[in-house]
Scaffold this active site. Structure first.
Site, PDB file in Angstrom:
ATOM      1  N   HIS A   1      -2.798  -4.004  -2.194  1.00 31.48           N
ATOM      2  CA  HIS A   1      -2.394  -5.397  -2.339  1.00 31.48           C
ATOM      3  C   HIS A   1      -1.672  -5.849  -1.071  1.00 31.48           C
ATOM      4  O   HIS A   1      -1.000  -5.064  -0.399  1.00 31.48           O
ATOM      5  CB  HIS A   1      -1.487  -5.547  -3.560  1.00 31.48           C
ATOM      6  CG  HIS A   1      -1.181  -6.964  -3.912  1.00 31.48           C
ATOM      7  ND1 HIS A   1      -0.213  -7.709  -3.266  1.00 31.48           N
ATOM      8  CD2 HIS A   1      -1.736  -7.794  -4.844  1.00 31.48           C
ATOM      9  CE1 HIS A   1      -0.177  -8.915  -3.787  1.00 31.48           C
ATOM     10  NE2 HIS A   1      -1.091  -9.002  -4.742  1.00 31.48           N
TER      11      HIS A   1
ATOM     12  N   GLU B   1      -8.304 -11.494  -2.314  1.00 33.51           N
ATOM     13  CA  GLU B   1      -7.096 -12.285  -2.524  1.00 33.51           C
ATOM     14  C   GLU B   1      -6.592 -12.797  -1.173  1.00 33.51           C
ATOM     15  O   GLU B   1      -5.843 -12.096  -0.479  1.00 33.51           O
ATOM     16  CB  GLU B   1      -6.012 -11.428  -3.189  1.00 33.51           C
ATOM     17  CG  GLU B   1      -6.386 -10.909  -4.564  1.00 33.51           C
ATOM     18  CD  GLU B   1      -5.215 -10.267  -5.267  1.00 33.51           C
ATOM     19  OE1 GLU B   1      -4.878 -10.725  -6.358  1.00 33.51           O
ATOM     20  OE2 GLU B   1      -4.633  -9.315  -4.708  1.00 33.51           O
TER      21      GLU B   1
END
Length: 241
Positions: free
Chosen positions: A96, A166
């Protein structure tokens, strides 16, 4: 192919709050929903609670937000993939942007962690995304593809890896919803890779989820704070039908 609809709790929810959320999801999903693969990624303290609440063989996957590449060792503060699996996890979130920015996650460690997840039969969910500067310079798709290729390089089964696109500029409290033309190039680049599916994450909510799911190359959604309320999450799961 099922649409993947999932959320990460990040650093929210006590064990009792996570259990209550999971119980609502279990009741709503039952034996499964045709065409949808739901998943929940709680904080490490609540992984076993969520997995136990969902029950063995649940159609809802439980994940962890991070795991080390070594199976064991003197890695203070880390958990291994075998430990994650022992707690009930079947999916491992890796790379992430917050991990990359604040915890020194690199393409190399992402690749090692992806290999560890595959080695133990868990599904890697590898996050990739470009900064606003890279987007504005026209390099967004190249950055995203390079991150994904690095994660997939040399893997025993790249076709088992999930990719979560993302954009860094779209995620978090200060992110903004994307326009289709802003994310289309990166989605097209990821669609050329041998991954299992590409999920989109970044300022996803009930308003934009329908058209995001219809974008070419999107096989699911990875949702943040908009899904921390269980009713909103279940509404998003319903949109995946």
């Amino acid at each position: 192919m099922s649409r993947w609809i999932g959320t990460s709790f990040k650093m929210t929810k006590t064990r009792s709050e996570a259990a209550s959320y999971a119980a609502r999801v279990r009741a709503a999903v039952g034996d499964g929903i045709d065409g949808v693969q739901p998943f929940l990624i709680p904080s490490a303290t609540a992984v076993s609670v969520v997995a136990d609440t969902l029950g063995p063989g649940s159609p809802v996957l439980t994940g962890v937000q991070n795991a080390h590449w070594d199976d064991e060792g003197a890695w203070t503060g880390e958990i291994s993939v075998p430990q994650a699996a022992d707690a009930g996890a079947r999916l491992v979130e890796i790379g992430h942007s917050e991990r990359r920015a604040h915890f020194a996650e690199t393409d190399d460690t992402v690749r090692l962690k992806t290999a560890a997840a595959l080695r133990h039969g868990l599904t890697p969910l590898v996050c990739v995304g470009e900064s606003a500067a890279a987007r504005d310079a026209g390099r967004g798709a190249d950055v995203v593809r390079a991150q994904a290729e690095a994660a997939l390089e040399g893997q025993s089964d790249p076709g088992a890896v999930l990719l979560a696109y993302e954009p860094v500029w779209a995620i978090g409290e200060h992110g903004r919803p994307p326009r289709p033309e802003e994310i289309a190039p990166a989605l097209a680049a990821l669609a050329e890779l041998p991954a299992r599916a590409v999920l989109y994450g970044g300022s996803v909510d009930l308003r934009n989820a329908p058209w995001l799911l219809e974008l070419p190359g999107v096989q699911g959604l990875f949702v943040g704070r908009a899904a921390w309320d269980v009713d909103a999450f279940l509404d998003l799961v319903a949109l995946g039908l």
